[in-house]
Design a protein around this motif. Structure first.
Motif, PDB file in Angstrom:
ATOM      1  N   SER A 193       0.794  -1.225   0.000  1.00 27.70           N
ATOM      2  CA  SER A 193       0.000   0.000   0.000  1.00 27.70           C
ATOM      3  C   SER A 193       0.827   1.275   0.000  1.00 27.70           C
ATOM      4  CB  SER A 193      -0.937   0.010   1.219  1.00 27.70           C
ATOM      5  OG  SER A 193      -0.194  -0.061   2.423  1.00 27.70           O
ATOM      6  N   ASP A 194       2.129   1.195   0.358  1.00 30.37           N
ATOM      7  CA  ASP A 194       2.943   2.394   0.426  1.00 30.37           C
ATOM      8  C   ASP A 194       3.850   2.568  -0.792  1.00 30.37           C
ATOM      9  OD1 ASP A 194       4.332   0.163   1.222  1.00 30.37           O
ATOM     10  OD2 ASP A 194       5.397   1.133   2.858  1.00 30.37           O
ATOM     11  N   GLY A 195       3.381   2.117  -1.948  1.00 32.71           N
ATOM     12  CA  GLY A 195       4.023   2.504  -3.191  1.00 32.71           C
ATOM     13  C   GLY A 195       5.029   1.548  -3.778  1.00 32.71           C
ATOM     14  N   TYR A 196       4.957   0.260  -3.460  1.00 32.58           N
ATOM     15  CA  TYR A 196       5.877  -0.718  -4.046  1.00 32.58           C
ATOM     16  C   TYR A 196       5.216  -1.368  -5.263  1.00 32.58           C
ATOM     17  CZ  TYR A 196       9.102   0.030  -0.294  1.00 32.58           C
ATOM     18  OH  TYR A 196       9.990   0.625   0.570  1.00 32.58           O
ATOM     19  N   ILE A 197       5.904  -1.259  -6.410  1.00 31.84           N
ATOM     20  CA  ILE A 197       5.354  -1.653  -7.698  1.00 31.84           C
ATOM     21  C   ILE A 197       6.184  -2.801  -8.265  1.00 31.84           C
ATOM     22  CG2 ILE A 197       4.674  -0.874  -9.993  1.00 31.84           C
ATOM     23  CD1 ILE A 197       3.327   0.735  -7.793  1.00 31.84           C
ATOM     24  N   LEU A 198       5.528  -3.911  -8.575  1.00 38.47           N
ATOM     25  CA  LEU A 198       6.194  -5.062  -9.184  1.00 38.47           C
ATOM     26  C   LEU A 198       6.011  -5.006 -10.695  1.00 38.47           C
ATOM     27  CD1 LEU A 198       7.686  -7.738  -8.462  1.00 38.47           C
ATOM     28  CD2 LEU A 198       5.443  -8.844  -8.514  1.00 38.47           C
ATOM     29  N   THR A 199       7.066  -5.254 -11.442  1.00 39.97           N
ATOM     30  CA  THR A 199       7.009  -5.257 -12.901  1.00 39.97           C
ATOM     31  C   THR A 199       8.043  -6.243 -13.425  1.00 39.97           C
ATOM     32  OG1 THR A 199       7.051  -3.852 -14.881  1.00 39.97           O
ATOM     33  CG2 THR A 199       8.653  -3.333 -13.140  1.00 39.97           C
ATOM     34  N   ASN A 200       8.207  -6.280 -14.743  1.00 46.11           N
ATOM     35  CA  ASN A 200       9.251  -7.108 -15.349  1.00 46.11           C
ATOM     36  C   ASN A 200      10.572  -6.368 -15.374  1.00 46.11           C
ATOM     37  OD1 ASN A 200       6.927  -8.435 -17.719  1.00 46.11           O
ATOM     38  ND2 ASN A 200       7.813  -9.543 -16.014  1.00 46.11           N
ATOM     39  N   PHE A 201      11.656  -7.120 -15.235  1.00 51.66           N
ATOM     40  CA  PHE A 201      12.977  -6.512 -15.343  1.00 51.66           C
ATOM     41  C   PHE A 201      13.207  -5.934 -16.731  1.00 51.66           C
ATOM     42  CE2 PHE A 201      17.511  -7.131 -16.523  1.00 51.66           C
ATOM     43  CZ  PHE A 201      18.041  -6.121 -15.732  1.00 51.66           C
ATOM     44  N   ALA A 217      11.229  -7.059 -11.273  1.00 52.76           N
ATOM     45  CA  ALA A 217      11.870  -5.883 -10.687  1.00 52.76           C
ATOM     46  C   ALA A 217      10.868  -5.196  -9.774  1.00 52.76           C
ATOM     47  CB  ALA A 217      12.345  -4.916 -11.769  1.00 52.76           C
ATOM     48  N   LEU A 218      11.383  -4.440  -8.810  1.00 54.05           N
ATOM     49  CA  LEU A 218      10.540  -3.752  -7.836  1.00 54.05           C
ATOM     50  C   LEU A 218      10.913  -2.277  -7.799  1.00 54.05           C
ATOM     51  CD1 LEU A 218       8.309  -4.501  -5.756  1.00 54.05           C
ATOM     52  CD2 LEU A 218      10.106  -4.543  -4.031  1.00 54.05           C
ATOM     53  N   LEU A 219       9.923  -1.423  -8.052  1.00 59.51           N
ATOM     54  CA  LEU A 219      10.092   0.023  -7.976  1.00 59.51           C
ATOM     55  C   LEU A 219       9.357   0.552  -6.762  1.00 59.51           C
ATOM     56  CD1 LEU A 219       9.346   1.029 -11.694  1.00 59.51           C
ATOM     57  CD2 LEU A 219      11.595   0.784 -10.639  1.00 59.51           C
ATOM     58  N   HIS A 220       9.767   1.739  -6.304  1.00 56.99           N
ATOM     59  CA  HIS A 220       9.050   2.403  -5.218  1.00 56.99           C
ATOM     60  C   HIS A 220       8.745   3.835  -5.598  1.00 56.99           C
ATOM     61  CE1 HIS A 220       8.700   4.568  -1.255  1.00 56.99           C
ATOM     62  NE2 HIS A 220       7.794   3.621  -1.146  1.00 56.99           N
ATOM     63  N   VAL A 221       7.490   4.243  -5.373  1.00 52.46           N
ATOM     64  CA  VAL A 221       7.079   5.631  -5.578  1.00 52.46           C
ATOM     65  C   VAL A 221       6.444   6.138  -4.293  1.00 52.46           C
ATOM     66  CG1 VAL A 221       6.727   5.392  -8.064  1.00 52.46           C
ATOM     67  CG2 VAL A 221       4.824   4.938  -6.512  1.00 52.46           C
ATOM     68  N   GLU A 222       6.501   7.438  -4.105  1.00 49.33           N
ATOM     69  CA  GLU A 222       5.879   8.057  -2.918  1.00 49.33           C
ATOM     70  C   GLU A 222       4.391   8.217  -3.179  1.00 49.33           C
ATOM     71  OE1 GLU A 222       7.350   8.496  -0.114  1.00 49.33           O
ATOM     72  OE2 GLU A 222       9.314   7.900  -0.865  1.00 49.33           O
ATOM     73  N   ARG A 223       3.672   7.134  -2.970  1.00 51.87           N
ATOM     74  CA  ARG A 223       2.248   7.127  -3.310  1.00 51.87           C
ATOM     75  C   ARG A 223       1.574   6.024  -2.529  1.00 51.87           C
ATOM     76  NH1 ARG A 223      -2.507   6.782  -4.963  1.00 51.87           N
ATOM     77  NH2 ARG A 223      -3.271   7.602  -6.958  1.00 51.87           N
ATOM     78  N   ASN A 224       0.392   6.296  -1.992  1.00 51.09           N
ATOM     79  CA  ASN A 224      -0.367   5.288  -1.264  1.00 51.09           C
ATOM     80  C   ASN A 224      -1.571   4.856  -2.100  1.00 51.09           C
ATOM     81  OD1 ASN A 224       1.228   5.312   1.092  1.00 51.09           O
ATOM     82  ND2 ASN A 224       0.190   7.136   1.823  1.00 51.09           N
ATOM     83  N   THR A 225      -1.749   3.573  -2.237  1.00 52.24           N
ATOM     84  CA  THR A 225      -2.889   3.036  -2.971  1.00 52.24           C
ATOM     85  C   THR A 225      -3.100   1.592  -2.555  1.00 52.24           C
ATOM     86  OG1 THR A 225      -3.879   2.839  -5.180  1.00 52.24           O
ATOM     87  CG2 THR A 225      -1.584   2.160  -4.933  1.00 52.24           C
TER      88      THR A 225
END
Length: 459
Positions: free
Chosen positions: A305-313, A348-356
């Motif tokens: 919920s605190d902005g961790y985004i899973l995607t492909n490398f 890969a895992l990205l982080h953004v300053e966003r809650n969702t």
């Protein structure tokens, strides 16, 4: 990438709560930096049972995790004699030579030499009335600790290896300087003391760590570390069973966010309209080069919920920064926070300053061929398109377990969500066989859990 001498640094990373300690941070090769934690958690936030259970969860961390309550105080005459010579060489040239512990990676050798110099300067500032003999004795003790502990803590000496170290209980200033030394070598360090803060320490020494102050103090007794014996996964349940050492009070299991728990709720199938609403947890990712030019695009899935985004490398590979666009928002979030990646898993895992809201990760029984599924992603940049299909089969490609499915995908779908009809994330859309029709692949949920399980939040 070649690293010039004295160019690689450790950047302290702040956290909002010590429960985030198990988050991992990748090396920022553009800035030649490694983010690391040095946090002291004083007091506790909740009751003793939950505090002890949280420590048990920390002890489950199997990759480069160590917990101590004291460091070695007595050394053999051979150790002292050997490290006296090493210290004399270092004092003359500020180079570590003829040492029993050696990094193969030049980046870590550089960090070690920088850290040793900084710690000795710090020692002089903390112990203002020190004598040359006292400083020498501390230097030899430090080298003995490095010799004794680095072989255990740094399991890999060839590639960048940045473990996590926890120390609990009362501590003296020299031991605390060794924790600081570990931090300067890239380790994440957490100091726990539920009873009191550092006693008799100067403020500058305290300031090298980030303070997290609990709601109250307590004299709870923390058990010794028992590596790799604290948790077991039941074959017939989606929840993790804690095996806590016997003590006067039973420690209750802590529930998890974003992980299905078939024992606490019976899931119900969602309509396609309800499944479509889950697209708010799927994002479109744009990868930019150093000139700010878009070089590729894809999709991603919110897993926390605190902005961790899973995607492909392969979606983020080669980028300098990334744009993450959420549904119903015109402005994309920009980030350089590539937290971790795995080239073989293509994750890969990205982080953004966003809650969702995150999607729920499926951890039930094996999915079956023929069951209905839904894919959500942004094929050809068509934001959060939804398609349905079935599980067509299971493949192992380059030792990675894949789900073959028939829902339509196109370039740009990579990194998107593959859901079952209960809205649970069963896979990350990865690719397709372009010579056939609807021969699409997704990395399965078990591989996702192996890669990103440490980023599941514990309540």
């Amino acid at each position: 990438m070649s690293i010039s001498k004295r160019s690689f640094t450790i950047q302290q990373c702040m956290i909002s709560h010590p429960k985030d300690f198990l988050l991992e941070h990748a090396i920022d090769w553009q800035q030649n930096q490694k983010k690391a934690y040095f946090v002291r958690y004083i007091g506790i936030d909740e009751d003793e049972i939950k505090y002890l259970n949280w420590i048990a969860i920390l002890d489950q961390y199997s990759k480069g995790y160590f917990r101590f309550h004291q460091f070695e105080k007595q050394f053999t005459s051979e150790q002292i004699q050997r490290n006296t010579k090493v210290y004399a060489d270092w004092e003359a040239f500020h180079k570590i030579s003829n040492f029993s512990f050696q990094f193969e990676n030049t980046l870590q050798v550089e960090l070690l030499e920088q850290a040793l110099l900084q710690i000795m300067v710090c020692y002089q500032q903390v112990f203002v009335n020190h004598t040359p003999s006292m400083q020498k004795n501390f230097g030899i003790k430090l080298l003995c600790w490095i010799e004794g502990y680095f072989k255990r803590i740094f399991s890999s000496t060839a590639l960048p290896c940045f473990p996590k170290v926890v120390y609990h209980g009362d501590i003296k200033q020299q031991e605390f300087l060794f924790l600081y030394f570990l931090f300067l070598n890239g380790c994440d360090v957490l100091y726990l003391n539920p009873a009191q803060d550092l006693q008799g320490f100067s403020e500058p020494l305290k300031a090298v760590s980030q303070l997290y102050h609990g709601s109250f103090f307590t004299t709870v007794s923390i058990p010794d570390y028992q590596p790799h014996q604290m948790a077991a996964v039941s074959e017939h349940s989606s929840s993790i069973r804690m095996k806590i050492p016997p003590r006067t009070r039973k420690v209750s299991q802590m529930p998890q966010l974003s992980v299905s728990d078939s024992e606490s709720k019976i899931p119900h199938k969602l309509s396609y309209e309800e499944l479509a609403k889950l697209s708010s947890s799927v994002v479109m990712i744009t990868t930019y080069n150093a000139n700010g030019e878009c070089i590729k695009g894809g999709s991603g899935v919110v897993i926390r919920s605190d902005g961790y985004i899973l995607t492909n490398f392969h979606v983020i590979q080669g980028g300098c920064f990334y744009g993450v666009q959420f549904e119903n928002e015109q402005q994309e979030c920009r980030t350089q926070n590539l937290i971790k990646y795995h080239q073989i898993y293509d994750l890969a895992l990205l982080h953004v300053e966003r809650n969702t809201l995150p999607l729920e990760l499926y951890q039930g029984d094996q999915i079956v061929r023929g069951q209905q599924i839904v894919a959500i992603g942004s094929p050809l940049g068509l934001f959060n398109s939804i398609s349905d299909g079935i599980v067509a089969g299971f493949r192992t490609i380059d030792a990675v377990n894949m789900i073959q499915f028939t829902a339509s995908t196109s370039p740009g779908s990579s990194g998107g969500a593959l859901l079952d009809l209960y809205g649970r994330l069963i896979g990350i859309v990865t690719g397709a066989f372009h010579t056939g029709q609807n021969l699409n692949l997704a990395v399965d949920s078990q591989t996702i859990a192996a890669f990103a399980g440490n980023f599941i939040t514990f309540l």
